[in-house]
Structures are given as structure tokens and as C-alpha cells.
Design a protein around this motif. Sequence first.
Motif, PDB file in Angstrom:
ATOM      1  N   THR A  74      40.480  34.724  48.987  1.00  0.00           N
ATOM      2  CA  THR A  74      39.021  34.701  49.050  1.00  0.00           C
ATOM      3  C   THR A  74      38.513  35.132  47.689  1.00  0.00           C
ATOM      4  N   GLY A  75      37.253  35.442  47.589  1.00  0.00           N
ATOM      5  CA  GLY A  75      36.708  35.869  46.307  1.00  0.00           C
ATOM      6  C   GLY A  75      35.828  37.069  46.502  1.00  0.00           C
ATOM      7  N   TRP A  77      32.908  39.698  44.140  1.00  0.00           N
ATOM      8  CA  TRP A  77      32.210  39.919  42.877  1.00  0.00           C
ATOM      9  C   TRP A  77      32.441  41.360  42.464  1.00  0.00           C
ATOM     10  N   LYS A 240      40.983  45.949  45.981  1.00  0.00           N
ATOM     11  CA  LYS A 240      40.375  46.645  47.124  1.00  0.00           C
ATOM     12  C   LYS A 240      41.460  47.088  48.086  1.00  0.00           C
ATOM     13  N   GLU A 298      36.890  51.554  52.933  1.00  0.00           N
ATOM     14  CA  GLU A 298      37.144  50.546  51.901  1.00  0.00           C
ATOM     15  C   GLU A 298      36.904  51.162  50.534  1.00  0.00           C
ATOM     16  N   VAL A 300      36.909  49.972  46.429  1.00  0.00           N
ATOM     17  CA  VAL A 300      36.967  48.830  45.525  1.00  0.00           C
ATOM     18  C   VAL A 300      37.260  49.348  44.131  1.00  0.00           C
TER      19      VAL A 300
ATOM     20  N   PRO B  25      31.998  50.168  48.786  1.00  0.00           N
ATOM     21  CA  PRO B  25      30.993  49.112  48.969  1.00  0.00           C
ATOM     22  C   PRO B  25      29.945  49.515  50.001  1.00  0.00           C
ATOM     23  N   GLU B  50      32.358  40.277  57.150  1.00  0.00           N
ATOM     24  CA  GLU B  50      31.898  41.528  56.525  1.00  0.00           C
ATOM     25  C   GLU B  50      31.336  41.270  55.146  1.00  0.00           C
ATOM     26  N   ARG B  54      27.479  41.990  54.003  1.00  0.00           N
ATOM     27  CA  ARG B  54      27.184  42.886  52.905  1.00  0.00           C
ATOM     28  C   ARG B  54      26.319  42.220  51.846  1.00  0.00           C
ATOM     29  N   ILE B 109      31.828  32.991  51.942  1.00  0.00           N
ATOM     30  CA  ILE B 109      31.308  33.837  50.877  1.00  0.00           C
ATOM     31  C   ILE B 109      31.068  33.028  49.599  1.00  0.00           C
ATOM     32  N   TYR B 131      25.752  33.984  47.438  1.00  0.00           N
ATOM     33  CA  TYR B 131      25.961  35.414  47.705  1.00  0.00           C
ATOM     34  C   TYR B 131      26.336  36.189  46.459  1.00  0.00           C
TER      35      TYR B 131
END
Lengths: 314, 182
Positions: A74-75, A77, A240, A298, A300, B25, B50, B54, B109, B131
Motif C-alpha cells: 500500500t502507500g 504519506w 510503521k 501505531e 510511524v 498518527p 483506517e 484518517r 488510499i 487523500y
Amino acid sequence: MISSSGFVHRLLAGVRRTSYLQPRSMFSTTSSSLKAKLPHEKIRYVPTVKELKLGSYTPESQRTGVIARKKGMTGMWNEWGVRVPVTVLQLDRVKVVSLVKTSHPSYARMQVGCGVRKDKNMTKPLLGHFESQGVEPKAKLFEFPITPDAALPVGTEITAAHFVSGQLVDVTAPSLGKGFQGVMKRWGFAGGRASHGNSLAHRTPGSTGNINPGRVYPGKKMPGRMGGKNVTVLRLPVMKVDTALNCIWVKGSVPGYDGQFIKVRDSIKLSGHRLFPDGVNVPFPTYIPGQSPLLPRETVAKVGGRDPLVPTSD
Amino acid sequence: MQTSCARYQEQQQQQQQQQQPYIVPQPQFAQPLVKPEEKRPNVMKVIEREAIARADIDGRSKMFVRRAAPRDRLCAGDVVLVETQSSISESAGTTNFTGVCIAIYRRGIDTSFILRNVVHKIGVELRFMAYSPLVKRIEVVQKGEGFRRAKLFYLRENPGKTFQLKALRKMAQSAASTKNVK
């Protein structure tokens, strides 16, 4: 079969051996060492650990690695608004299965298992091994070289909190199999011309040697089966750590298909790099729920540095 | 209007965040967002859910729901205004771009859309990640009418009356004025 990979790597990294590792000299003149050692006498060291307790991490320590499952990509930012591709690796009931017998503390190893497998799908020798250790049958086993201070008692569960967001990991897994492939795809050969009279030689290897010695050298790059071999990707940052889903997100891609068992370890080739970010509490020998400080669900990684989206004055 | 007490608390929070070697986060989800009917939830689905929850600060995810009525979601052919900032540290300098949405890519996402406009007689297309933290605001200025495709790439060759400058400028102005009123 004793592998000295962990020792050799630490040696290459310039790490000094500590006092508790007593080097064995080949030319020692004590009477016990003059006697020839039988194989079962040589393999007599097992890392001892009395209880599951937090220790202190030193730069010479080597923590255990972990077996995770590749779940997908996934990605995300990062803090500068730059998109980073990540691979999600989930730790699936990872437990310490056994402390391996080796010949010397510098070759200490620990066997770690991941996943769960039905009894009916296991061989009797394997079932007996799990029974003797008191661990449920695991789907995948792997040995990791450690230093004796990083040893964990058998049955300890290793969770995603073992890793610290921002640290570097090496990831090993069999690459995707590509089948029987030609020389252009497999070795990156240039092939031949597409036109201008080229006869039947567009993707061929061309010449395979010289008049002398008049034979083809062993190891000559030729078509064959490509992929399906163990590949290690070095120094992937852990972006993460998610303790509830028990997964770590590593930046970039990881060899193999989704669902595959991936071996993850702290990076060892660190010339010019930092394994852990500054000011971080390294869970050593692993994250122990009762004793380690509480972490948010979590975390990061902080990339730091300057904002890459702001042009420099040059 | 923030009271001095609230500002102080926010400052303290920011300082604490800066001191930690990691980022937590926001908002935090103590439990993973798992639907009650999911007995063995798929990790990647939960992660995507999630991440979108967010990133969905202003409810922009509603614009990309496929099953919503055309008046409630973003469609190909709508005139859209997007406000972006060039970097996280320079949050004040925002850029506006208005254009016709010619394509929408719904990828969780990584959902994105392409806006096309004719700027100084030059066709300009910009693709925005819905996003991304650098995209501050997405606003549908005018709903499109008479567009019967999901991807309007034909507008590159056959624009018709779609990019009449006056009409788009008027819409951008009205959008900016509604924002000021708010």
C-alpha cells in the motif's frame, strides 16, 4: 552443520568481541584441547536464558530475527507529504521454538517458528520436535544467529513491537519464479538486431566463447530457470509498527508473493547507516508486554532532515 | 477563536510529539476498524479503511463512493476546484486549480482524479491524489451535465463548449466567494 555467517558479518562490521567470548586457539597446548574431539562433543553449547527479562542493548548485540507473512503493498504519506510505497508484513503467532546447539557462543542460534500447521500435515519427527519443546506445531521454522545476551526462553512470543519504527531491516524471501527464461530477461543481454537482415537471432546470446580453450566455461550465462531463489533486500526502513494488527510496514518492495513467509532481521551491513533512530528505546532481547514501556498502538517513523518539497536556494 | 489555554495545550502536545523519536498518527484508533460481520478480517482491508478514515478530515471520501447518487459524488464532467499546498512547512502558500474532472481512479488510499483546464490557450491536466496531506480542499463547483462516459479523454480532441474560459472563471470566482463567506 555450523554456519559462521553471524560471526563473519560482525567481524566485517569491525565489531570487537567482548570478554565473555573466549577465542579457541588451534595451537593451544592444554591437555584437554590436544585430545581429538568427536562431533557430539564439539557441538555442546546452548545459549542459556533463565527467565524472560529485559536486557540492555549494546552495538555488539544481535537480536533475533522474525518470520512474517507478506500481506500486500500500500502507500502512505510521510511527515513531509511525500508518498512512500510500503509492504505490509504481518507477524503470525511468531514464537521461539528452540535454542539451537552449536559449538561456540559466537555461533549462538535460535530457532523461530511462524504460523500454525495441522498435526495431520506434519511428519512425526517434526511433531516430536515441537512436543519436546512444548510449542504448538509451526508452519515455518528458521534459525537466526544471535549473541548469547539476546537469547529468549522457548515459547516466547515475538510481536511487531520487537521492531522500532525508523529502524533498518533486511528482508529475505524466495523471489517470484519466472520459469525457464531466455538470456535477455535472465541476464540482461542485449540480444541482436531487430531488422537489417538479422536471421533468426533477435534474442540469442551470440557467441559463447573463444577458439582457445575451445570449450564453454562452467557458469556461462545461458537460458534457464529464473527466480524462485532466496533474495535478501538490505536496509529497508520500517515505516510503521502496528501492535494491534501485529504488522510492520517496510518501505519499498519485498521479494515473493502475497502470503509468503518472509525472514526479517535487523540490518547487519550498516556502513554509513544507523540501525536504530536516535533516542529510541530498543526492545532487547524483545518487546516483553509486562516489562517494556507501553507504546501507542501505531508508531510511524520520523524521516527528519529538511523538507524535500522546498526548493533549495542554489 | 482558540483560548490561550487551548493554544498552550496544543503547543505542549506539539513539543511532546517533536521530542519523541516516532510519530503517533492522529486520530488514534485504539482498536482496529473491523466491521462486526467480519469474522476473519483481511489485514489489507482494515489498513485501507483506517488510512482513509484518517485522511478523510473534511469528508472528502463521500465524493468517491461509487454507489452514491450522482448529485452526491464526484462524477466525470464536474467542474472541480482543488486547493493544494506546495509543501508541509509552507502551509500558508496554497494554490488553486479549477478544471473539468475527466477521470477518476478509485484505488482506496491511492484514489486520484484528473482535472483538465485550458490556461492561456494551453491545455493543462493535473492529477491529484485525493487523500494526500498536501491537498487541502476539493470542491465541486458545478455538476456536469450530458457526459455519458466515465473517462472523458475525448475532450482532448473534441472539447466542444466545455472549456469556455468565461464560464470556468465565473465558477472559480463564485467558489472563492462562498469560501470567504464561510
